[in-house]
Design an enzyme around this catalytic site. Structure first.
Site: not given
Length: 500
Positions: A78, A81, A84
């Site tokens: 992933k 984001h 994070h």
């Protein structure tokens, strides 16, 4: 007699902390005008004019020597984001702070690289993935696949079954499934390292759930031997946390199909880290939604007889609301960093000082990241807060931009002074570091650094003194404050700039 007493105090503190600390303290105590005893305290009145001439370079007070492990946990396959960002900068701050206080610190990036979500991703990639797209736009393509397969799984039982089967293949060690998983992991780690470099963050170890998967059976065997693992009517294996033996509160460690869960691997990981590193304290940094998970984890470790679990700490943080870029609401961290750099560069170009900068884009990047960090650290970590680009990048007020401006301004004063004072312990700095360490909260250090402004420093009575020594003393004060400001900024994870 007073001098002998002061030396005894310094030598005793040197035994508790370190010889260097005690020797520097002795230098300061030699400048005492008066020593008096109160109820449970000792008062020292210092000769400030003489003290200002002494090169008293203090290390921050050493609490005690230990190995601290700092863990943060993004997921592989992933894109990084924006959410994070908090775990990354908070973990970096705590690691920097512990190291500044003289402790050995091991920084671990504990990746979410195993679990049912990889069953979904693996099944989705086998259905609609493209190796060509994986080479050209790796994380973007994986994100597309993951979103699509999640959407399909919501209404198609066959997709959910395929995901569960792919995860079972992973746990059985099937070559084809593992090869695809390794490809996803390698792509993700390379991408994360690039983003971490932009943030000025590094890790000593990249670990993950997959590393501890083979150890979960040992954990389950030990729990079974101790009589802690119970099987429910649904076929799941659980640990009773109720204290009354009635399963009113429990943690599930094995699903009914025999596959492990996140907490099972976390127990194995904690046991492995203790054996490998012999830490005195382990600190996990995640959002507050995982508070119950860590409470259960520590409870299980204690039930297994591991008293060191009392020294495991979960630092929880709240959510950031309203963080978006001009590109839309789904926010990836790199987009946020680009937005901060772009906006800051635009602001700097409107300022007359931007012509003096040799690398304006690098300066804009550093100041933009500073703004993001200070905005995040100003309040209690557990609190949610609303993100506002205009407030974050303000040049005035309690912002990261103004903190950098203050440091740059102090650099203009002190580069001409020729004053070699080292790092003077500016009033309360050591107390602020200790308070920050005790509470694992960066707001104390942020708020302290924001008070170190030249216009406030000019209120020092020396500013109105007309004696010939005063200008040099003032520059020495500015030099000391700049050193403390730069030191504190680096602990926060901010790279100070000298020109803006």
């Amino acid at each position: 007699m007073a001098c002998f007493f002061r030396r005894c105090v310094a030598l005793q503190l040197a035994e508790v902390y370190s010889p260097v600390w005690g020797w520097r303290l002795a230098q300061v105590l030699d400048q005492c005008l008066e020593v008096s005893a109160g109820r449970g305290v000792i008062h020292f009145r210092l000769n400030r004019p003489i003290l200002a001439q002494v090169n008293t370079c203090f290390p921050a007070a050493l609490l005690y020597s230990y190995t601290a492990r700092i863990n943060t946990s993004p997921n592989i396959a992933k894109k990084f984001h924006a959410g994070h960002l908090r775990s990354t900068i908070i973990g970096n701050f705590i690691a920097n702070l512990k190291k500044a206080l003289g402790n050995e610190v091991i920084r671990v990036n504990y990746l979410g690289d195993w679990g049912m979500q990889f069953g979904l991703l693996g099944a989705g990639f086998e259905r609609s993935g493209s190796q060509e797209k994986l080479r050209t736009q790796p994380l973007e393509h994986l994100f597309e696949v993951y979103v699509q397969v999640n959407r399909e799984a919501e209404c198609d039982e066959s997709v959910r079954s395929a995901a569960a089967e792919f995860f079972r293949r992973l746990e059985r060690g099937e070559d084809q499934a593992l090869a695809l998983w390794r490809q996803f992991r390698e792509i993700t780690v390379d991408e994360y390292k690039r983003i971490y470099q932009r943030l000025g963050v590094h890790f000593d170890h990249y670990s993950g759930e997959a590393f501890h998967q083979h150890q979960t059976q040992d954990v389950l065997d030990e729990l079974m031997t101790r009589g802690l693992l119970k099987t429910t009517e649904k076929g799941t294996a659980v640990v009773d946390l109720s204290g009354a033996g009635d399963l009113s509160s429990y943690a599930t460690l094995v699903r009914s199909d025999g596959t492990s869960l996140y907490i099972t691997r976390d127990v194995a990981a904690a046991l492995d880290r203790k054996q490998r590193f012999g830490f005195d304290e382990m600190i996990y940094v995640t959002d507050k939604s995982q508070t119950v998970h860590f409470r259960q984890l520590f409870h299980i470790l204690l039930a297994m007889g591991h008293q060191w679990a009392e020294r495991c700490v979960h630092v929880a943080f709240g959510l950031v609301q309203g963080m978006s870029t001009r590109r839309g609401e789904v926010v990836f961290l790199e987009d946020v960093l680009e937005e901060a750099r772009s906006r800051m560069l635009n602001n700097m170009r409107q300022s007359s000082t931007s012509k003096e900068l040799e690398e304006p884009e690098q300066t804009a990047e550093r100041v933009g990241i500073s703004a993001l960090i200070v905005q995040d650290f100003r309040g209690p970590l557990m609190s949610d807060y609303k993100f506002d680009w205009d407030k974050v990048l303000q040049a005035q007020g309690d912002t990261g931009v103004f903190l950098q401006y203050t440091h740059a301004r102090l650099c203009r004063y002190t580069h001409l002074s020729g004053c070699d004072t080292g790092v003077l312990m500016v009033y309360r700095y050591d107390e602020v570091l200790l308070q920050s360490a005790n509470e694992l909260q960066p707001r104390h250090l942020v708020n302290f650094l924001l008070t170190l402004r030249p216009q406030r420093l000019l209120l020092h009575r020396c500013a109105y003194d007309e004696s010939p020594a005063c200008p040099q003393a003032r520059l020495c004060l500015f030099s000391a404050v700049r050193s403390v400001l730069a030191n504190g900024m680096r602990i926060l994870g901010i790279t100070p700039v000298e020109k803006m």
